[in-house]
Design an enzyme around this catalytic site. Structure first.
Site, PDB file in Angstrom:
ATOM      1  N   ARG A   1     -13.848   2.844  -1.963  1.00 17.22           N
ATOM      2  CA  ARG A   1     -12.538   3.510  -1.826  1.00 17.22           C
ATOM      3  C   ARG A   1     -12.279   4.392  -3.045  1.00 17.22           C
ATOM      4  O   ARG A   1     -12.379   3.925  -4.187  1.00 17.22           O
ATOM      5  CB  ARG A   1     -11.422   2.468  -1.713  1.00 17.22           C
ATOM      6  CG  ARG A   1     -10.089   3.143  -1.417  1.00 17.22           C
ATOM      7  CD  ARG A   1      -9.022   2.133  -1.069  1.00 17.22           C
ATOM      8  NE  ARG A   1      -8.218   2.666   0.004  1.00 17.22           N
ATOM      9  CZ  ARG A   1      -6.890   2.537   0.096  1.00 17.22           C
ATOM     10  NH1 ARG A   1      -6.212   1.867  -0.799  1.00 17.22           N
ATOM     11  NH2 ARG A   1      -6.233   3.078   1.092  1.00 17.22           N
TER      12      ARG A   1
ATOM     13  N   TYR B   1      -8.023   1.548 -11.877  1.00 18.23           N
ATOM     14  CA  TYR B   1      -8.668   0.290 -12.253  1.00 18.23           C
ATOM     15  C   TYR B   1     -10.060   0.567 -12.837  1.00 18.23           C
ATOM     16  O   TYR B   1     -10.420   1.710 -13.067  1.00 18.23           O
ATOM     17  CB  TYR B   1      -8.653  -0.691 -11.069  1.00 18.23           C
ATOM     18  CG  TYR B   1      -7.219  -0.966 -10.658  1.00 18.23           C
ATOM     19  CD1 TYR B   1      -6.317  -1.498 -11.588  1.00 18.23           C
ATOM     20  CD2 TYR B   1      -6.731  -0.605  -9.410  1.00 18.23           C
ATOM     21  CE1 TYR B   1      -4.987  -1.688 -11.266  1.00 18.23           C
ATOM     22  CE2 TYR B   1      -5.391  -0.796  -9.075  1.00 18.23           C
ATOM     23  CZ  TYR B   1      -4.515  -1.333 -10.010  1.00 18.23           C
ATOM     24  OH  TYR B   1      -3.194  -1.510  -9.705  1.00 18.23           O
TER      25      TYR B   1
HETATM   26  C1  LIG Z   1       2.432  -3.264  -1.254  1.00 19.17           C
HETATM   27  C2  LIG Z   1       1.218  -2.386  -1.445  1.00 19.17           C
HETATM   28  C3  LIG Z   1       0.095  -2.912  -2.097  1.00 19.17           C
HETATM   29  C4  LIG Z   1      -1.053  -2.135  -2.251  1.00 19.17           C
HETATM   30  N1  LIG Z   1      -2.187  -2.712  -2.798  1.00 19.17           N
HETATM   31  C5  LIG Z   1      -3.370  -2.029  -2.782  1.00 19.17           C
HETATM   32  C6  LIG Z   1      -4.603  -2.677  -3.137  1.00 19.17           C
HETATM   33  O1  LIG Z   1      -4.687  -3.882  -3.457  1.00 19.17           O
HETATM   34  N2  LIG Z   1      -5.732  -1.914  -3.096  1.00 19.17           N
HETATM   35  C7  LIG Z   1      -5.723  -0.586  -2.744  1.00 19.17           C
HETATM   36  O2  LIG Z   1      -6.774   0.060  -2.730  1.00 19.17           O
HETATM   37  N3  LIG Z   1      -4.565   0.037  -2.374  1.00 19.17           N
HETATM   38  C8  LIG Z   1      -3.414  -0.658  -2.363  1.00 19.17           C
HETATM   39  N4  LIG Z   1      -2.263  -0.045  -1.904  1.00 19.17           N
HETATM   40  C9  LIG Z   1      -2.335   1.329  -1.378  1.00 19.17           C
HETATM   41  C10 LIG Z   1      -2.470   1.297   0.151  1.00 19.17           C
HETATM   42  O3  LIG Z   1      -3.698   0.704   0.573  1.00 19.17           O
HETATM   43  C11 LIG Z   1      -2.405   2.723   0.762  1.00 19.17           C
HETATM   44  O4  LIG Z   1      -3.414   3.512   0.201  1.00 19.17           O
HETATM   45  C12 LIG Z   1      -1.068   3.425   0.555  1.00 19.17           C
HETATM   46  O5  LIG Z   1       0.029   2.546   0.803  1.00 19.17           O
HETATM   47  C13 LIG Z   1      -0.917   4.637   1.496  1.00 19.17           C
HETATM   48  O6  LIG Z   1      -1.117   4.259   2.864  1.00 19.17           O
HETATM   49  P1  LIG Z   1       0.088   4.260   3.932  1.00 19.17           P
HETATM   50  O7  LIG Z   1       0.678   5.641   3.893  1.00 19.17           O
HETATM   51  O8  LIG Z   1      -0.504   3.902   5.239  1.00 19.17           O
HETATM   52  O9  LIG Z   1       1.081   3.239   3.435  1.00 19.17           O
HETATM   53  C14 LIG Z   1      -1.079  -0.793  -1.786  1.00 19.17           C
HETATM   54  C15 LIG Z   1       0.061  -0.265  -1.173  1.00 19.17           C
HETATM   55  C16 LIG Z   1       1.193  -1.038  -0.980  1.00 19.17           C
HETATM   56  C17 LIG Z   1       2.381  -0.452  -0.254  1.00 19.17           C
END
Ligand SMILES: Cc1cc2nc3c(=O)[nH]c(=O)nc-3n(C[C@H](O)[C@H](O)[C@H](O)COP(=O)(O)O)c2cc1C
Length: 351
Positions: A226, A179
């Site tokens: 982040r 982004y």
């Molecule tokens: C449905 C979904 C939407 C996400 N939207 C964002 C977001 O808006 N902003 C962001 O920084 N990361 C976003 N992510 C990334 C997550 O915050 C995270 O970094 C990633 O899923 C890995 O973490 P986990 O292994 O606990 O799932 C999104 C991930 C998923 C699955």
């Protein structure tokens, strides 16, 4: 011994535990970017997290990239977010808002007819984005004119002010996933020849100035950043992310930010990078479970760990991790639909 369930502090934000809900776009806002009652239910259900980092939210109409994502631009949106923060606070939780300007990762169909798609340079991201008419290639952005960059930074500052008006406990700058901040940092998307492009020093200037503007509202100890060094998602091209992010962290280190949120999704050891170049609290993310998260806190000096996928299906994640209870499965096909199904209807453990 300190573990996931010990209290902590990120800047001035006091956490009851170190299990954080990572930001997740779920496309449940109204078409005009106003948060909806189902979003209130969803966040309230997850208020036992040490901190909720609410989903990427646009700071200006130009910054919107996706369908049904929320904004923090006008009074209606501020009021609806205010109802959500009140509900979370009433349950004893804490909540910050992630500010997300999509820049070139957008399609004109997904935003207001008067909004534009802007970026550091007129280079379209290679990829497609969901629109209500199906998948379409990312729009060609218009390169921001030099004097317009200050206006975009002002949008982030105003969005921060609006977030505090909605009683968020803090804000997080979304610097990952291709982004706008990532577009300025990466040579593949930033080919400017003014003070915001070219040299490494110039490429990191935008993020530095945005963080300063956001910190100017209520202090840097309520602002997180982040990053995800080396993550190529959304056509990020940087031949030397290690060097880029070392320089960025060295530059922002004196600001005293509330925390650095490190998402690991590349071969780089992003934890080592954060640990070496950022002296404040670190929040780690990416594929953690109870054991690896406790290890990150006990052996690698992380202050907290954020969970995304596990939080989708488990509103009571803290209790489930604490008691080692089984986790619900995510219904992937319902991630971005616009109903409560697969969103605010996941059950708490009832055994
Ligand atoms: C449905 C979904 C939407 C996400 N939207 C964002 C977001 O808006 N902003 C962001 O920084 N990361 C976003 N992510 C990334 C997550 O915050 C995270 O970094 C990633 O899923 C890995 O973490 P986990 O292994 O606990 O799932 C999104 C991930 C998923 C699955």
């Amino acid at each position: 011994m300190t573990d996931l369930f010990s209290p902590a502090k990120l800047g001035t934000i006091e956490l009851a535990n170190r299990v954080l809900m990572a930001p997740m776009t779920r496309s449940r806002a109204a078409d005009d970017g106003t948060p909806t009652p189902m979003m209130l239910d969803y966040y309230r259900q997850r208020a036992s997290a040490g901190l909720i980092i609410a989903e990427g939210t646009y700071p200006s109409e130009n910054g919107k990239g996706y369908c049904r994502t929320p904004g923090i631009v006008n009074q209606k949106q501020i009021d609806a977010w205010g109802d959500i923060t009140e509900a979370v606070h009433r349950e004893g939780g804490k909540i910050v808002l992630q500010i997300m300007h999509c820049g070139r990762c957008s399609h004109a169909d997904n935003k207001s007819p008067t909004a534009e798609t802007v970026a550091p340079s007129a280079i379209a991201a290679d990829g497609e984005v969901y629109t209500e008419q199906g998948m379409k290639p990312f729009s060609m952005p218009r390169a921001l004119r030099g004097e317009e960059i200050a206006q975009v930074i002002e949008e982030y500052r105003q969005a921060t002010e609006n977030s505090f008006a909605a009683n968020f406990d803090g804000v997080e700058l979304h610097g990952t996933s291709g982004y706008l901040p990532a577009q300025f940092l990466s040579p593949g998307s930033n080919q400017r020849e003014d003070g915001y492009g070219g040299s490494l020093e110039n490429r990191i200037r935008f993020v530095d100035e945005v963080l300063r503007a956001m910190s100017g509202v209520q202090g840097s100890d309520k602002v997180g950043l982040r990053i995800c060094p080396g993550f190529p998602f959304n056509d990020v091209k940087d031949p030397n992310p290690q060097e880029t992010f070392e320089a960025l962290l060295e530059r922002i280190q004196p600001m005293g930010l509330a925390y650095l949120h490190l998402m690991r999704a590349s071969p780089l050891d992003v934890y080592a990078l954060g640990h070496e170049f950022f002296k404040g609290p670190l929040v780690l993310n990416g594929g953690y479970d109870l054991r690896s998260a406790n290890k990150a806190i006990q052996e690698r000096g992380a202050t907290a760990v954020s969970f995304a996928t596990s939080y989708i299906a488990n509103p009571d994640l803290v209790n489930r991790l604490a008691k080692e209870l089984p986790l619900n499965d995510v219904r992937e096909e319902l991630l971005y639909t616009n109903t409560v199904e697969g969103y605010s209807d996941y059950p708490v453990y009832d055994g």
